[in-house]
Design an enzyme around this catalytic site. Structure first.
Site, PDB file in Angstrom:
ATOM      1  N   ASP A  52       0.827  -1.198   0.000  1.00 20.03           N
ATOM      2  CA  ASP A  52       0.000   0.000   0.000  1.00 20.03           C
ATOM      3  C   ASP A  52       0.868   1.259   0.000  1.00 20.03           C
ATOM      4  OD1 ASP A  52       0.878  -0.085   2.617  1.00 20.03           O
ATOM      5  OD2 ASP A  52      -1.122  -0.220   3.517  1.00 20.03           O
ATOM      6  N   SER A  53       2.180   1.067   0.025  1.00 20.62           N
ATOM      7  CA  SER A  53       3.125   2.162  -0.223  1.00 20.62           C
ATOM      8  C   SER A  53       2.864   2.822  -1.566  1.00 20.62           C
ATOM      9  CB  SER A  53       4.563   1.643  -0.166  1.00 20.62           C
ATOM     10  OG  SER A  53       4.720   0.511  -1.012  1.00 20.62           O
ATOM     11  N   GLU A 188       9.280  -3.570  10.979  1.00 19.77           N
ATOM     12  CA  GLU A 188       9.642  -2.264  10.440  1.00 19.77           C
ATOM     13  C   GLU A 188      10.012  -1.297  11.552  1.00 19.77           C
ATOM     14  OE1 GLU A 188       7.997   1.279   7.461  1.00 19.77           O
ATOM     15  OE2 GLU A 188       6.837  -0.557   7.734  1.00 19.77           O
TER      16      GLU A 188
END
Length: 272
Positions: A52-53, A188
């Protein structure tokens, strides 16, 4: 230099666990179209993520929140046409995994578009979602630490797990998503020691992005790998591999080699 050959077998979900057992680092990159997919597939990417980046690096949005299932499905279909060996993972965008049934519908759409696995952010109520999907033959990649879909609650994109209580919560969540059935875990923006401890504890492969070199593999956003300006602040963990590789194919090869040889990320691209 890496080149695919006819003997290269397509990646499967069980092969990810086998790579972890054998100590082979996994190479993952985001991708959004067929042309780049062919380059990644031919030059060493084991996994390709339709993230979805795309909301930020393709659509020009301020965050990933506006991305829809239809957006991810469209780009998944495009990327799938360019792959022959890499395993294709697709993100479940914001609130598409809010409950098990909604997640099942979105995941079915993405698998039918060509994905082999879906990725979702967080633990908590997402544990029920993970188990529900896995019971229905949908492989799941979990995502912990900095979860971009939580940017409003977090107040920005910040390193997670810095203090003892926060670190223990991330560790507990990592154990929980693995127990719920996740086959892969993205970590992350967490301190290197925390990511190393989680990687040692959980029984599934970990993929780091800003999480240090002890993870079982690494992922970068393609635009970051190529040094492209997305209009957003460049995180510490980003490295321009195009400058080193000299071409898009060379950049992918350079990233893959650096990951597999344990040269990336180094301390400069990690959090203590």
């Amino acid at each position: 230099m890496y080149a695919s050959t006819p003997t290269d077998k397509p990646w499967t979900v069980p092969a990810l666990a086998e790579a972890r057992r054998e100590g082979r680092k996994l190479v993952m990159l985001t991708c959004y179209d067929a042309g780049f997919a062919r380059v990644l597939d031919a030059n060493g990417a084991d996994l390709v993520l339709v993230g979805d980046s795309l909301g930020m690096v393709v659509q020009g949005q301020a965050s990933t929140l506006p991305v829809t299932v239809a957006d991810i499905a469209y780009h998944t279909r495009c990327v799938a046409r360019g792959l022959s060996r890499s395993l294709l993972v697709a993100d479940l965008p914001f609130q598409s995994d809010a409950d098990p049934q909604r997640a099942l519908e979105a995941s079915t759409t993405l698998l039918q578009a060509g994905a082999a696995m879906v990725k979702l952010e967080g633990a908590g109520h997402k544990l029920e979602v993970i188990a529900y999907l896995v019971e229905r033959e949908i492989p799941v990649c979990a995502h912990l630490g900095l979860t971009p879909q939580s940017v409003l609650r977090l107040g920005g994109y910040r390193v997670q797990g810095r203090d003892d209580a926060a670190a223990e919560q991330v560790r507990a969540d990592a154990r929980a998503v693995a127990e719920a059935g996740a086959a892969l875990l993205v970590l992350e923006c967490v301190p290197t020691p925390l990511a190393a401890a989680i990687t040692a504890e959980v029984g599934i492969p970990t993929i780091g992005i800003g999480a240090g070199p002890q993870c079982d593999g690494q992922v970068l956003v393609l635009h970051d790998l190529l040094g492209l300006d997305s209009g957003h602040r460049r995180p510490k963990f980003v490295k321009d591999f195009l400058a080193e590789g000299g071409s898009v194919a060379g950049a992918v090869q350079a990233f893959a080699a650096a990951v597999r040889e344990g040269r990336f990320p180094d301390a400069t691209h990690s959090y203590a």
